[in-house]
Design a protein around this motif. Structure first.
Motif, mmCIF file in Angstrom:
data_model
loop_
_atom_site.group_PDB
_atom_site.id
_atom_site.type_symbol
_atom_site.label_atom_id
_atom_site.label_comp_id
_atom_site.label_asym_id
_atom_site.label_seq_id
_atom_site.Cartn_x
_atom_site.Cartn_y
_atom_site.Cartn_z
ATOM 1 N N HIS A 153 0.881 -1.146 0.009
ATOM 2 C CA HIS A 153 0.180 -0.079 0.094
ATOM 3 C C HIS A 153 0.910 1.325 -0.272
ATOM 4 O O HIS A 153 0.180 2.307 0.351
ATOM 5 C CB HIS A 153 -1.070 0.021 1.119
ATOM 6 N N VAL A 154 2.266 1.128 -0.282
ATOM 7 C CA VAL A 154 3.097 2.119 -0.037
ATOM 8 C C VAL A 154 3.814 2.441 -1.617
ATOM 9 O O VAL A 154 4.186 1.452 -2.153
ATOM 10 C CB VAL A 154 4.450 1.958 0.764
ATOM 11 N N LEU A 155 2.948 3.414 -2.315
ATOM 12 C CA LEU A 155 3.482 3.782 -3.720
ATOM 13 C C LEU A 155 4.920 3.865 -3.729
ATOM 14 O O LEU A 155 5.351 3.558 -4.868
ATOM 15 C CB LEU A 155 2.594 5.227 -3.864
ATOM 16 N N HIS A 156 5.688 4.340 -2.892
ATOM 17 C CA HIS A 156 7.076 4.716 -3.127
ATOM 18 C C HIS A 156 7.690 3.214 -3.213
ATOM 19 O O HIS A 156 8.638 3.325 -3.878
ATOM 20 C CB HIS A 156 7.459 5.400 -1.752
ATOM 21 N N ASP A 157 7.464 2.244 -2.532
ATOM 22 C CA ASP A 157 7.871 1.015 -2.706
ATOM 23 C C ASP A 157 7.756 0.320 -4.243
ATOM 24 O O ASP A 157 8.884 0.011 -4.735
ATOM 25 C CB ASP A 157 7.412 -0.189 -1.881
ATOM 26 N N ALA A 158 6.477 0.853 -4.874
ATOM 27 C CA ALA A 158 6.349 0.164 -5.980
ATOM 28 C C ALA A 158 7.225 1.008 -7.064
ATOM 29 O O ALA A 158 7.745 0.627 -7.925
ATOM 30 C CB ALA A 158 4.857 0.477 -6.407
ATOM 31 N N GLU A 159 7.279 2.291 -6.895
ATOM 32 C CA GLU A 159 7.958 3.185 -7.800
ATOM 33 C C GLU A 159 9.412 2.853 -7.661
ATOM 34 O O GLU A 159 10.315 3.004 -8.940
ATOM 35 C CB GLU A 159 7.772 4.650 -7.474
ATOM 36 N N GLU A 160 10.032 2.232 -6.664
ATOM 37 C CA GLU A 160 11.424 2.014 -6.593
ATOM 38 C C GLU A 160 11.794 0.915 -7.166
ATOM 39 O O GLU A 160 12.897 1.063 -8.035
ATOM 40 C CB GLU A 160 11.705 1.804 -5.241
ATOM 41 N N ILE A 161 10.985 -0.227 -7.489
ATOM 42 C CA ILE A 161 11.866 -1.414 -8.063
ATOM 43 C C ILE A 161 10.587 -1.935 -9.213
ATOM 44 O O ILE A 161 11.252 -2.751 -9.813
ATOM 45 C CB ILE A 161 12.028 -2.358 -7.403
ATOM 46 N N CYS A 162 9.362 -1.268 -9.336
ATOM 47 C CA CYS A 162 8.735 -2.099 -10.337
ATOM 48 C C CYS A 162 8.476 -1.444 -11.872
ATOM 49 O O CYS A 162 8.697 -0.450 -12.022
ATOM 50 C CB CYS A 162 7.170 -1.913 -9.862
ATOM 51 N N ASP A 163 8.110 -2.112 -12.641
ATOM 52 C CA ASP A 163 8.062 -1.797 -14.009
ATOM 53 C C ASP A 163 6.664 -1.362 -14.173
ATOM 54 O O ASP A 163 6.030 -0.366 -14.853
ATOM 55 C CB ASP A 163 8.187 -3.207 -15.001
#
Lengths: 256, 304
Positions: free
Chosen positions: B188-198
Protein backbone atom coordinates in the motif's frame (compact mmCIF):
# COMPACT_ATOMS: atom_id res chain seq x y z
CA UNK A 1 4.31 -40.45 -1.58
CA UNK A 2 7.71 -38.85 -1.14
CA UNK A 3 6.13 -35.66 0.20
CA UNK A 4 4.28 -37.79 2.77
CA UNK A 5 7.66 -39.15 3.86
CA UNK A 6 9.20 -35.65 4.09
CA UNK A 7 6.23 -34.46 6.14
CA UNK A 8 6.29 -37.57 8.33
CA UNK A 9 9.95 -37.01 9.18
CA UNK A 10 9.16 -33.42 10.07
CA UNK A 11 6.34 -34.59 12.38
CA UNK A 12 8.61 -37.09 14.11
CA UNK A 13 11.33 -34.47 14.53
CA UNK A 14 8.77 -32.16 16.12
CA UNK A 15 7.60 -34.91 18.49
CA UNK A 16 11.18 -35.58 19.50
CA UNK A 17 12.06 -31.91 20.00
CA UNK A 18 8.89 -31.21 21.99
CA UNK A 19 9.62 -34.33 24.11
CA UNK A 20 6.21 -35.73 23.22
CA UNK A 21 7.95 -38.89 22.12
CA UNK A 22 9.18 -39.27 25.71
CA UNK A 23 6.48 -38.05 28.03
CA UNK A 24 3.52 -39.78 26.43
CA UNK A 25 5.23 -43.23 26.54
CA UNK A 26 6.26 -42.48 30.15
CA UNK A 27 2.63 -41.80 31.09
CA UNK A 28 1.62 -45.06 29.39
CA UNK A 29 4.31 -47.03 31.21
CA UNK A 30 3.26 -45.62 34.58
CA UNK A 31 -0.42 -46.31 33.87
CA UNK A 32 0.43 -49.85 32.77
CA UNK A 33 2.54 -50.93 35.73
CA UNK A 34 0.25 -49.31 38.31
CA UNK A 35 -2.44 -51.94 37.75
CA UNK A 36 -0.43 -55.08 38.68
CA UNK A 37 1.33 -53.20 41.49
CA UNK A 38 -1.83 -51.89 43.15
CA UNK A 39 -3.59 -55.22 42.68
CA UNK A 40 -0.76 -57.15 44.29
CA UNK A 41 -0.13 -54.76 47.14
CA UNK A 42 -3.79 -53.90 47.83
CA UNK A 43 -3.89 -55.67 51.22
CA UNK A 44 -0.74 -53.84 52.33
CA UNK A 45 -2.07 -50.54 51.09
CA UNK A 46 -5.33 -51.04 52.95
CA UNK A 47 -3.55 -52.09 56.15
CA UNK A 48 -1.30 -49.07 55.98
CA UNK A 49 -4.29 -46.78 55.73
CA UNK A 50 -5.48 -47.91 59.17
CA UNK A 51 -8.77 -49.30 60.42
CA UNK A 52 -9.64 -52.27 58.26
CA UNK A 53 -12.57 -54.31 59.55
CA UNK A 54 -11.37 -57.81 60.44
CA UNK A 55 -12.26 -60.41 57.90
CA UNK A 56 -12.23 -58.01 54.97
CA UNK A 57 -8.73 -58.89 53.86
CA UNK A 58 -9.24 -62.60 54.36
CA UNK A 59 -11.70 -62.63 51.53
CA UNK A 60 -9.32 -60.83 49.19
CA UNK A 61 -8.08 -62.94 46.38
CA UNK A 62 -5.58 -61.70 43.83
CA UNK A 63 -7.23 -61.95 40.39
CA UNK A 64 -5.63 -64.03 37.69
CA UNK A 65 -2.76 -62.68 35.62
CA UNK A 66 -4.94 -62.43 32.51
CA UNK A 67 -7.56 -60.39 34.33
CA UNK A 68 -4.94 -58.01 35.74
CA UNK A 69 -3.41 -57.56 32.31
CA UNK A 70 -6.83 -56.82 30.82
CA UNK A 71 -7.47 -54.27 33.58
CA UNK A 72 -4.10 -52.67 32.86
CA UNK A 73 -5.03 -52.21 29.22
CA UNK A 74 -8.39 -50.85 30.36
CA UNK A 75 -6.52 -48.02 32.09
CA UNK A 76 -5.61 -46.66 28.67
CA UNK A 77 -9.27 -46.23 27.84
CA UNK A 78 -9.58 -43.24 30.15
CA UNK A 79 -6.40 -41.38 31.04
CA UNK A 80 -4.49 -42.84 28.10
CA UNK A 81 -7.16 -41.64 25.72
CA UNK A 82 -7.16 -38.20 27.30
CA UNK A 83 -3.38 -37.95 26.91
CA UNK A 84 -3.56 -39.04 23.28
CA UNK A 85 -6.31 -36.57 22.43
CA UNK A 86 -4.51 -33.70 24.16
CA UNK A 87 -1.27 -34.67 22.50
CA UNK A 88 -2.70 -34.70 18.99
CA UNK A 89 -5.21 -31.84 19.14
CA UNK A 90 -2.65 -29.35 17.87
CA UNK A 91 -1.53 -31.32 14.84
CA UNK A 92 -3.71 -29.65 12.21
CA UNK A 93 -5.34 -26.89 14.21
CA UNK A 94 -2.04 -25.51 15.48
CA UNK A 95 -0.68 -25.29 11.97
CA UNK A 96 -3.82 -23.68 10.67
CA UNK A 97 -3.91 -21.04 13.36
CA UNK A 98 -0.22 -20.20 13.28
CA UNK A 99 -0.14 -20.03 9.49
CA UNK A 100 2.57 -22.64 8.95
CA UNK A 101 0.12 -24.78 6.99
CA UNK A 102 -0.19 -22.03 4.39
CA UNK A 103 3.46 -22.31 3.43
CA UNK A 104 3.08 -26.05 2.95
CA UNK A 105 -0.07 -25.77 0.87
CA UNK A 106 1.52 -23.41 -1.67
CA UNK A 107 3.91 -26.22 -2.53
CA UNK A 108 2.93 -29.13 -4.78
CA UNK A 109 1.68 -31.22 -1.84
CA UNK A 110 -1.73 -32.85 -1.66
CA UNK A 111 -3.80 -32.41 1.51
CA UNK A 112 -4.02 -36.19 1.71
CA UNK A 113 -0.23 -36.34 2.09
CA UNK A 114 -0.34 -33.77 4.90
CA UNK A 115 -3.08 -35.63 6.79
CA UNK A 116 -1.51 -39.06 6.23
CA UNK A 117 1.89 -37.88 7.45
CA UNK A 118 0.32 -36.55 10.62
CA UNK A 119 -1.73 -39.70 11.14
CA UNK A 120 1.27 -42.00 10.66
CA UNK A 121 3.27 -39.89 13.10
CA UNK A 122 0.49 -40.23 15.69
CA UNK A 123 0.29 -43.94 14.94
CA UNK A 124 4.03 -44.27 15.56
CA UNK A 125 3.66 -42.48 18.87
CA UNK A 126 0.73 -44.72 19.82
CA UNK A 127 2.65 -47.90 18.94
CA UNK A 128 5.67 -46.78 20.97
CA UNK A 129 3.61 -45.67 23.97
CA UNK A 130 1.24 -48.62 24.02
CA UNK A 131 4.02 -51.10 23.25
CA UNK A 132 6.19 -49.93 26.14
CA UNK A 133 3.21 -49.50 28.47
CA UNK A 134 1.83 -52.97 27.77
CA UNK A 135 5.30 -54.53 28.04
CA UNK A 136 5.75 -52.88 31.45
CA UNK A 137 2.35 -54.04 32.63
CA UNK A 138 2.95 -57.59 31.38
CA UNK A 139 6.39 -57.72 33.01
CA UNK A 140 5.11 -56.74 36.45
CA UNK A 141 2.06 -59.00 36.11
CA UNK A 142 4.32 -61.91 35.28
CA UNK A 143 6.69 -61.13 38.16
CA UNK A 144 4.05 -60.55 40.83
CA UNK A 145 1.00 -62.52 39.86
CA UNK A 146 1.45 -65.28 37.36
CA UNK A 147 2.44 -66.25 33.88
CA UNK A 148 0.92 -64.78 30.75
CA UNK A 149 0.89 -65.84 27.14
CA UNK A 150 2.97 -63.21 25.36
CA UNK A 151 1.19 -63.88 22.11
CA UNK A 152 -2.14 -63.06 23.75
CA UNK A 153 -0.67 -59.92 25.33
CA UNK A 154 0.54 -58.67 21.96
CA UNK A 155 -2.75 -59.49 20.24
CA UNK A 156 -4.80 -57.89 23.01
CA UNK A 157 -2.65 -54.75 23.00
CA UNK A 158 -2.96 -54.52 19.23
CA UNK A 159 -6.74 -54.74 19.41
CA UNK A 160 -6.81 -52.15 22.18
CA UNK A 161 -4.52 -49.98 20.06
CA UNK A 162 -7.09 -50.03 17.24
CA UNK A 163 -9.65 -48.60 19.65
CA UNK A 164 -7.19 -45.91 20.79
CA UNK A 165 -6.41 -45.12 17.16
CA UNK A 166 -10.04 -44.05 16.83
CA UNK A 167 -9.60 -41.19 19.25
CA UNK A 168 -6.42 -40.06 17.51
CA UNK A 169 -8.11 -40.13 14.09
CA UNK A 170 -11.19 -38.33 15.37
CA UNK A 171 -9.04 -35.64 16.97
CA UNK A 172 -7.25 -35.20 13.66
CA UNK A 173 -10.58 -34.80 11.87
CA UNK A 174 -11.93 -32.24 14.34
CA UNK A 175 -8.69 -30.32 14.45
CA UNK A 176 -8.94 -29.82 10.68
CA UNK A 177 -11.69 -27.27 11.24
CA UNK A 178 -12.00 -26.49 14.96
CA UNK A 179 -9.86 -24.97 17.69
CA UNK A 180 -7.51 -27.45 19.39
CA UNK A 181 -9.33 -27.81 22.77
CA UNK A 182 -12.71 -28.15 21.05
CA UNK A 183 -11.27 -30.82 18.77
CA UNK A 184 -9.92 -32.84 21.71
CA UNK A 185 -13.18 -32.43 23.62
CA UNK A 186 -15.37 -33.58 20.72
CA UNK A 187 -13.17 -36.58 19.97
CA UNK A 188 -13.23 -37.64 23.63
CA UNK A 189 -16.97 -37.03 23.84
CA UNK A 190 -17.51 -39.21 20.79
CA UNK A 191 -15.46 -42.04 22.30
CA UNK A 192 -17.14 -41.66 25.69
CA UNK A 193 -20.52 -41.70 23.97
CA UNK A 194 -19.70 -44.97 22.21
CA UNK A 195 -18.39 -46.56 25.41
CA UNK A 196 -21.39 -45.40 27.40
CA UNK A 197 -23.73 -46.64 24.70
CA UNK A 198 -22.03 -50.01 24.79
CA UNK A 199 -22.41 -50.37 28.55
CA UNK A 200 -26.04 -49.24 28.62
CA UNK A 201 -27.32 -50.92 25.48
CA UNK A 202 -24.80 -53.64 24.61
CA UNK A 203 -26.97 -55.17 21.94
CA UNK A 204 -27.19 -51.88 20.05
CA UNK A 205 -23.57 -50.87 20.28
CA UNK A 206 -21.69 -54.15 20.07
CA UNK A 207 -20.74 -53.51 16.45
CA UNK A 208 -19.04 -50.17 17.21
CA UNK A 209 -15.29 -49.70 17.72
CA UNK A 210 -15.98 -49.36 21.47
CA UNK A 211 -16.54 -53.13 21.55
CA UNK A 212 -12.85 -53.59 20.73
CA UNK A 213 -11.89 -52.96 24.35
CA UNK A 214 -14.10 -55.89 25.38
CA UNK A 215 -12.66 -58.07 22.61
CA UNK A 216 -9.16 -57.18 23.78
CA UNK A 217 -9.99 -58.37 27.32
CA UNK A 218 -11.62 -61.48 25.83
CA UNK A 219 -8.39 -62.44 24.06
CA UNK A 220 -6.53 -62.40 27.38
CA UNK A 221 -9.15 -63.99 29.58
CA UNK A 222 -10.70 -66.71 27.45
CA UNK A 223 -8.46 -66.65 24.44
CA UNK A 224 -11.03 -65.60 21.91
CA UNK A 225 -12.02 -62.22 20.63
CA UNK A 226 -12.92 -62.18 17.04
CA UNK A 227 -16.05 -60.49 15.75
CA UNK A 228 -15.75 -58.81 12.39
CA UNK A 229 -18.16 -55.93 13.00
CA UNK A 230 -16.08 -53.88 15.49
CA UNK A 231 -12.96 -54.20 13.35
CA UNK A 232 -14.87 -53.18 10.27
CA UNK A 233 -16.54 -50.20 11.92
CA UNK A 234 -13.18 -49.17 13.41
CA UNK A 235 -11.53 -49.16 9.97
CA UNK A 236 -14.43 -47.30 8.42
CA UNK A 237 -14.40 -44.68 11.17
CA UNK A 238 -10.66 -44.13 10.71
CA UNK A 239 -10.98 -43.85 6.94
CA UNK A 240 -13.86 -41.38 7.28
CA UNK A 241 -11.78 -39.28 9.68
CA UNK A 242 -8.77 -39.21 7.36
CA UNK A 243 -10.83 -38.48 4.26
CA UNK A 244 -12.75 -35.75 6.09
CA UNK A 245 -9.58 -34.16 7.43
CA UNK A 246 -8.05 -34.18 3.92
CA UNK A 247 -11.17 -32.67 2.40
CA UNK A 248 -11.35 -29.91 5.01
CA UNK A 249 -7.66 -29.15 4.62
CA UNK A 250 -8.12 -28.85 0.88
CA UNK A 251 -10.90 -26.35 1.42
CA UNK A 252 -8.39 -24.13 3.18
CA UNK A 253 -10.70 -22.70 5.76
CA UNK A 254 -8.00 -20.54 7.25
CA UNK A 255 -8.84 -18.27 10.09
CA UNK A 256 -7.98 -14.73 8.96
CA UNK B 1 4.74 -14.25 -23.94
CA UNK B 2 2.72 -13.70 -20.83
CA UNK B 3 3.65 -15.80 -17.83
CA UNK B 4 0.38 -15.47 -16.04
CA UNK B 5 -3.00 -14.71 -17.45
CA UNK B 6 -5.91 -13.89 -15.22
CA UNK B 7 -9.40 -13.62 -16.64
CA UNK B 8 -12.48 -12.36 -14.82
CA UNK B 9 -11.24 -13.49 -11.47
CA UNK B 10 -13.84 -13.15 -8.72
CA UNK B 11 -14.02 -14.03 -5.07
CA UNK B 12 -17.13 -13.48 -3.07
CA UNK B 13 -18.01 -14.32 0.50
CA UNK B 14 -21.77 -14.53 0.55
CA UNK B 15 -23.07 -11.22 -0.73
CA UNK B 16 -19.75 -9.49 -0.18
CA UNK B 17 -17.55 -9.45 -3.28
CA UNK B 18 -13.95 -8.91 -2.32
CA UNK B 19 -12.43 -9.33 -5.79
CA UNK B 20 -14.71 -8.27 -8.60
CA UNK B 21 -14.01 -9.87 -12.00
CA UNK B 22 -10.50 -8.61 -12.51
CA UNK B 23 -8.40 -9.46 -15.57
CA UNK B 24 -4.72 -8.85 -16.12
CA UNK B 25 -1.63 -10.37 -17.64
CA UNK B 26 1.86 -10.59 -16.27
CA UNK B 27 4.74 -10.66 -18.70
CA UNK B 28 7.77 -12.81 -18.09
CA UNK B 29 10.63 -11.01 -16.38
CA UNK B 30 8.58 -8.04 -15.20
CA UNK B 31 8.20 -6.76 -11.68
CA UNK B 32 4.59 -5.95 -10.94
CA UNK B 33 3.24 -4.10 -7.93
CA UNK B 34 -0.28 -4.80 -6.79
CA UNK B 35 -1.11 -1.49 -5.27
CA UNK B 36 -4.07 -0.40 -3.21
CA UNK B 37 -5.33 0.62 0.20
CA UNK B 38 -6.03 -1.94 2.89
CA UNK B 39 -9.09 -3.98 2.02
CA UNK B 40 -8.75 -3.45 -1.72
CA UNK B 41 -8.53 -7.20 -2.37
CA UNK B 42 -4.78 -7.45 -2.92
CA UNK B 43 -4.19 -10.29 -0.48
CA UNK B 44 -7.25 -12.18 -1.70
CA UNK B 45 -5.98 -11.88 -5.28
CA UNK B 46 -2.49 -13.07 -4.36
CA UNK B 47 -3.86 -15.98 -2.38
CA UNK B 48 -5.97 -17.05 -5.34
CA UNK B 49 -2.88 -16.83 -7.57
CA UNK B 50 -0.97 -18.94 -5.04
CA UNK B 51 -3.70 -21.57 -5.07
CA UNK B 52 -4.56 -21.03 -1.41
CA UNK B 53 -8.05 -19.79 -2.14
CA UNK B 54 -10.51 -21.22 -4.62
CA UNK B 55 -11.77 -18.44 -6.92
CA UNK B 56 -15.56 -18.10 -7.02
CA UNK B 57 -15.27 -17.74 -10.79
CA UNK B 58 -12.72 -16.81 -13.40
CA UNK B 59 -9.56 -18.37 -14.73
CA UNK B 60 -5.87 -18.36 -13.91
CA UNK B 61 -3.52 -19.69 -16.57
CA UNK B 62 0.19 -20.13 -15.93
CA UNK B 63 2.53 -20.18 -18.94
CA UNK B 64 -0.35 -20.83 -21.28
CA UNK B 65 -1.33 -24.03 -19.50
CA UNK B 66 -4.93 -24.98 -19.27
CA UNK B 67 -6.66 -23.22 -16.38
CA UNK B 68 -6.66 -25.24 -13.19
CA UNK B 69 -3.46 -27.13 -14.06
CA UNK B 70 -0.95 -27.72 -11.27
CA UNK B 71 1.58 -24.89 -11.42
CA UNK B 72 2.66 -24.62 -7.78
CA UNK B 73 6.04 -26.09 -8.57
CA UNK B 74 6.96 -22.93 -10.43
CA UNK B 75 5.65 -20.66 -7.72
CA UNK B 76 7.23 -19.01 -4.72
CA UNK B 77 4.98 -17.37 -2.15
CA UNK B 78 5.67 -15.26 0.91
CA UNK B 79 2.64 -14.31 3.01
CA UNK B 80 2.38 -11.02 4.86
CA UNK B 81 3.74 -12.41 8.09
CA UNK B 82 5.24 -15.80 7.31
CA UNK B 83 4.94 -18.34 10.15
CA UNK B 84 7.52 -21.05 10.66
CA UNK B 85 8.14 -23.86 13.11
CA UNK B 86 10.01 -22.24 15.97
CA UNK B 87 11.65 -25.55 16.90
CA UNK B 88 13.35 -25.89 13.53
CA UNK B 89 16.54 -24.16 12.50
CA UNK B 90 16.48 -21.84 9.52
CA UNK B 91 18.44 -24.30 7.46
CA UNK B 92 16.23 -27.24 8.37
CA UNK B 93 13.18 -25.28 7.31
CA UNK B 94 14.54 -24.26 3.92
CA UNK B 95 15.70 -27.83 3.20
CA UNK B 96 12.25 -29.08 4.24
CA UNK B 97 10.61 -26.56 1.88
CA UNK B 98 12.90 -27.55 -1.00
CA UNK B 99 12.12 -31.24 -0.52
CA UNK B 100 8.38 -30.54 -0.51
CA UNK B 101 8.82 -28.85 -3.88
CA UNK B 102 10.23 -32.10 -5.20
CA UNK B 103 13.99 -31.64 -4.82
CA UNK B 104 16.23 -34.54 -3.88
CA UNK B 105 18.06 -34.49 -0.55
CA UNK B 106 21.42 -33.42 -1.95
CA UNK B 107 20.07 -30.77 -4.27
CA UNK B 108 17.80 -29.47 -1.51
CA UNK B 109 20.70 -29.02 0.89
CA UNK B 110 22.94 -27.19 -1.54
CA UNK B 111 20.12 -25.04 -2.87
CA UNK B 112 19.02 -24.19 0.68
CA UNK B 113 22.50 -23.05 1.65
CA UNK B 114 22.68 -20.93 -1.46
CA UNK B 115 19.39 -19.18 -0.86
CA UNK B 116 20.12 -18.66 2.85
CA UNK B 117 23.41 -17.06 1.93
CA UNK B 118 21.67 -14.89 -0.58
CA UNK B 119 19.23 -13.44 1.96
CA UNK B 120 22.03 -12.94 4.47
CA UNK B 121 21.05 -15.66 6.92
CA UNK B 122 24.11 -17.83 6.46
CA UNK B 123 25.45 -17.17 9.95
CA UNK B 124 22.09 -17.77 11.59
CA UNK B 125 21.16 -20.82 9.53
CA UNK B 126 21.82 -23.21 12.40
CA UNK B 127 19.88 -21.24 14.98
CA UNK B 128 16.31 -22.08 15.95
CA UNK B 129 13.73 -19.94 14.10
CA UNK B 130 12.07 -19.24 17.45
CA UNK B 131 14.90 -16.81 18.17
CA UNK B 132 14.70 -14.91 14.87
CA UNK B 133 13.68 -11.25 14.64
CA UNK B 134 10.84 -10.05 12.41
CA UNK B 135 13.23 -8.96 9.67
CA UNK B 136 15.05 -12.29 9.77
CA UNK B 137 11.76 -14.17 9.47
CA UNK B 138 10.85 -12.07 6.46
CA UNK B 139 14.20 -12.91 4.87
CA UNK B 140 13.74 -16.58 5.75
CA UNK B 141 10.38 -16.28 4.01
CA UNK B 142 12.19 -15.10 0.90
CA UNK B 143 14.77 -17.87 1.21
CA UNK B 144 12.11 -20.58 1.36
CA UNK B 145 10.26 -19.02 -1.57
CA UNK B 146 13.41 -18.89 -3.72
CA UNK B 147 14.92 -22.25 -2.85
CA UNK B 148 13.24 -24.19 -5.65
CA UNK B 149 14.00 -21.47 -8.24
CA UNK B 150 10.41 -20.47 -8.99
CA UNK B 151 9.43 -18.78 -12.22
CA UNK B 152 6.97 -16.54 -10.42
CA UNK B 153 7.45 -15.05 -7.00
CA UNK B 154 4.38 -13.78 -5.14
CA UNK B 155 4.97 -11.52 -2.16
CA UNK B 156 2.24 -10.18 0.09
CA UNK B 157 3.24 -6.86 1.65
CA UNK B 158 6.89 -7.86 1.93
CA UNK B 159 8.07 -4.71 3.68
CA UNK B 160 5.02 -3.34 5.48
CA UNK B 161 5.84 -4.78 8.87
CA UNK B 162 9.54 -4.00 8.85
CA UNK B 163 11.54 -1.16 10.35
CA UNK B 164 13.42 1.15 7.95
CA UNK B 165 16.58 -0.96 8.02
CA UNK B 166 14.77 -4.24 7.45
CA UNK B 167 12.77 -2.56 4.72
CA UNK B 168 15.93 -1.35 3.00
CA UNK B 169 17.44 -4.85 3.12
CA UNK B 170 14.38 -6.54 1.67
CA UNK B 171 14.02 -3.92 -1.08
CA UNK B 172 17.65 -4.42 -2.07
CA UNK B 173 17.06 -8.16 -2.21
CA UNK B 174 13.98 -7.70 -4.34
CA UNK B 175 15.93 -5.50 -6.71
CA UNK B 176 18.39 -8.38 -7.23
CA UNK B 177 15.73 -11.07 -7.41
CA UNK B 178 13.72 -9.24 -10.03
CA UNK B 179 16.65 -9.60 -12.41
CA UNK B 180 16.17 -13.37 -12.40
CA UNK B 181 12.51 -14.07 -11.97
CA UNK B 182 9.11 -12.54 -12.40
CA UNK B 183 7.95 -10.83 -9.23
CA UNK B 184 4.46 -9.79 -8.16
CA UNK B 185 4.18 -8.03 -4.84
CA UNK B 186 1.41 -6.21 -3.10
CA UNK B 187 1.90 -3.02 -1.18
CA UNK B 188 0.00 0.00 0.00
CA UNK B 189 3.10 2.16 -0.21
CA UNK B 190 3.43 3.74 -3.63
CA UNK B 191 7.02 4.64 -3.00
CA UNK B 192 8.02 0.97 -2.76
CA UNK B 193 6.36 0.26 -6.08
CA UNK B 194 8.00 3.22 -7.79
CA UNK B 195 11.37 2.12 -6.51
CA UNK B 196 11.64 -1.27 -8.20
CA UNK B 197 8.64 -2.02 -10.38
CA UNK B 198 7.99 -1.93 -14.09
CA UNK B 199 4.23 -2.21 -13.94
CA UNK B 200 1.58 -1.40 -11.46
CA UNK B 201 -1.91 -2.73 -10.97
CA UNK B 202 -3.87 -0.30 -8.86
CA UNK B 203 -6.75 -1.92 -7.00
CA UNK B 204 -9.57 -0.44 -5.01
CA UNK B 205 -12.77 -2.05 -3.66
CA UNK B 206 -11.97 -5.30 -5.48
CA UNK B 207 -11.65 -3.65 -8.87
CA UNK B 208 -8.65 -2.70 -10.94
CA UNK B 209 -8.72 1.07 -11.00
CA UNK B 210 -5.72 1.51 -13.25
CA UNK B 211 -2.99 -0.66 -14.64
CA UNK B 212 -0.05 -0.29 -16.94
CA UNK B 213 3.64 0.38 -17.20
CA UNK B 214 4.84 2.72 -14.50
CA UNK B 215 6.57 5.08 -16.95
CA UNK B 216 3.47 5.34 -19.08
CA UNK B 217 1.19 6.02 -16.12
CA UNK B 218 3.60 8.58 -14.83
CA UNK B 219 3.50 10.61 -18.03
CA UNK B 220 -0.23 10.10 -18.45
CA UNK B 221 -1.06 11.37 -14.99
CA UNK B 222 1.55 14.04 -14.73
CA UNK B 223 -0.23 17.39 -14.71
CA UNK B 224 1.13 20.85 -14.03
CA UNK B 225 0.10 21.75 -10.55
CA UNK B 226 0.45 24.71 -8.21
CA UNK B 227 0.28 24.45 -4.45
CA UNK B 228 -0.37 27.49 -2.33
CA UNK B 229 -0.58 28.19 1.36
CA UNK B 230 -1.37 31.49 2.96
CA UNK B 231 -1.77 32.75 6.46
CA UNK B 232 -5.22 32.29 7.92
CA UNK B 233 -6.56 35.71 6.97
CA UNK B 234 -10.05 36.15 5.68
CA UNK B 235 -8.94 38.13 2.63
CA UNK B 236 -6.26 35.61 1.78
CA UNK B 237 -8.70 32.72 1.85
CA UNK B 238 -11.19 34.67 -0.23
CA UNK B 239 -8.40 35.32 -2.71
CA UNK B 240 -7.60 31.60 -2.89
CA UNK B 241 -11.27 30.94 -3.60
CA UNK B 242 -11.30 33.55 -6.35
CA UNK B 243 -8.32 31.91 -8.01
CA UNK B 244 -10.35 28.78 -8.53
CA UNK B 245 -12.45 30.50 -11.16
CA UNK B 246 -9.50 31.76 -13.22
CA UNK B 247 -9.43 30.54 -16.83
CA UNK B 248 -6.06 28.75 -16.50
CA UNK B 249 -7.24 26.59 -13.60
CA UNK B 250 -8.54 23.19 -14.70
CA UNK B 251 -9.30 21.73 -11.32
CA UNK B 252 -9.02 23.11 -7.85
CA UNK B 253 -8.96 21.78 -4.36
CA UNK B 254 -9.40 24.16 -1.45
CA UNK B 255 -8.73 23.19 2.12
CA UNK B 256 -8.96 26.40 4.16
CA UNK B 257 -5.63 28.16 3.90
CA UNK B 258 -4.29 25.50 1.56
CA UNK B 259 -5.05 25.18 -2.16
CA UNK B 260 -3.99 22.89 -5.00
CA UNK B 261 -4.66 23.92 -8.59
CA UNK B 262 -4.25 21.83 -11.69
CA UNK B 263 -3.43 24.37 -14.40
CA UNK B 264 -3.05 24.25 -18.17
CA UNK B 265 0.07 26.38 -18.31
CA UNK B 266 2.28 26.44 -15.29
CA UNK B 267 4.42 29.37 -16.53
CA UNK B 268 1.51 31.69 -17.11
CA UNK B 269 -0.29 30.64 -13.96
CA UNK B 270 2.77 31.19 -11.81
CA UNK B 271 3.26 34.70 -13.16
CA UNK B 272 -0.34 35.72 -12.71
CA UNK B 273 -0.72 34.30 -9.25
CA UNK B 274 2.46 35.88 -7.95
CA UNK B 275 1.59 39.24 -9.47
CA UNK B 276 -1.85 39.22 -7.94
CA UNK B 277 -0.51 38.16 -4.60
CA UNK B 278 1.94 41.07 -4.62
CA UNK B 279 -0.72 43.56 -5.67
CA UNK B 280 -3.22 42.49 -3.05
CA UNK B 281 -0.52 42.04 -0.38
CA UNK B 282 -1.55 38.45 0.31
CA UNK B 283 0.48 36.92 3.17
CA UNK B 284 1.83 33.90 1.26
CA UNK B 285 3.47 31.17 3.28
CA UNK B 286 4.18 28.65 0.59
CA UNK B 287 4.23 28.56 -3.17
CA UNK B 288 5.13 25.48 -5.16
CA UNK B 289 4.92 24.84 -8.87
CA UNK B 290 5.45 21.33 -10.26
CA UNK B 291 3.71 18.28 -11.55
CA UNK B 292 1.34 15.97 -9.80
CA UNK B 293 2.64 12.50 -9.12
CA UNK B 294 1.28 9.01 -8.95
CA UNK B 295 0.69 9.69 -5.29
CA UNK B 296 -2.07 12.08 -6.36
CA UNK B 297 -3.47 9.50 -8.70
CA UNK B 298 -3.42 6.98 -5.89
CA UNK B 299 -5.20 9.38 -3.57
CA UNK B 300 -7.76 10.18 -6.22
CA UNK B 301 -8.48 6.51 -6.83
CA UNK B 302 -8.66 5.71 -3.16
CA UNK B 303 -10.91 8.71 -2.72
CA UNK B 304 -9.32 10.44 0.25
Amino acid sequence: MSSTWVLYRKEMLEMARSYKLIWIPVVFIILGIMQPLTTYYLPEILKASGDVPPGLLEGYEIPSAAVVMAQALGQYGTIGMLVLALGSMNTLAGERYSGTLELILVRPVSPVAIVLAKWFAQLTLLVVALGLGAAGAAYYTEQLIGSLSWGDVIAASGVYGLWLLCVVSATLLFSAFLRPPVAAFLALALMAGLSLGLSILPAWFDWTPAALSGLSAGILIDGEGFRAAPYLSDSILIIICLAGASFLTRKNNFPD
Amino acid sequence: MSLLQVTNLRKSYGAHISVHDISFEIEKGRCVALLGPNGAGKTTTLRMLAGLLEPTSGMISFEGSRPGAEYRKGLGYVPQSPAFYGWMTGQEYVVFAAKLSGMGAKEATSSALESLKRVGLKDDARRRIGGYSGGMKQRLGLAQALVHRPRLLLLDEPVSALDPIGRREVMELLREIREETTVVFSTHVLHDAEEICDDIILMNHGLIAEQGALSQLRSQYSLPVIRLRTEKHKEAIQWLESLASKPFVLESQLLGDHAVFNVNDVEKARQMILQEAAQLEIPLLQFEAGSSTLEDLFMKVVGV
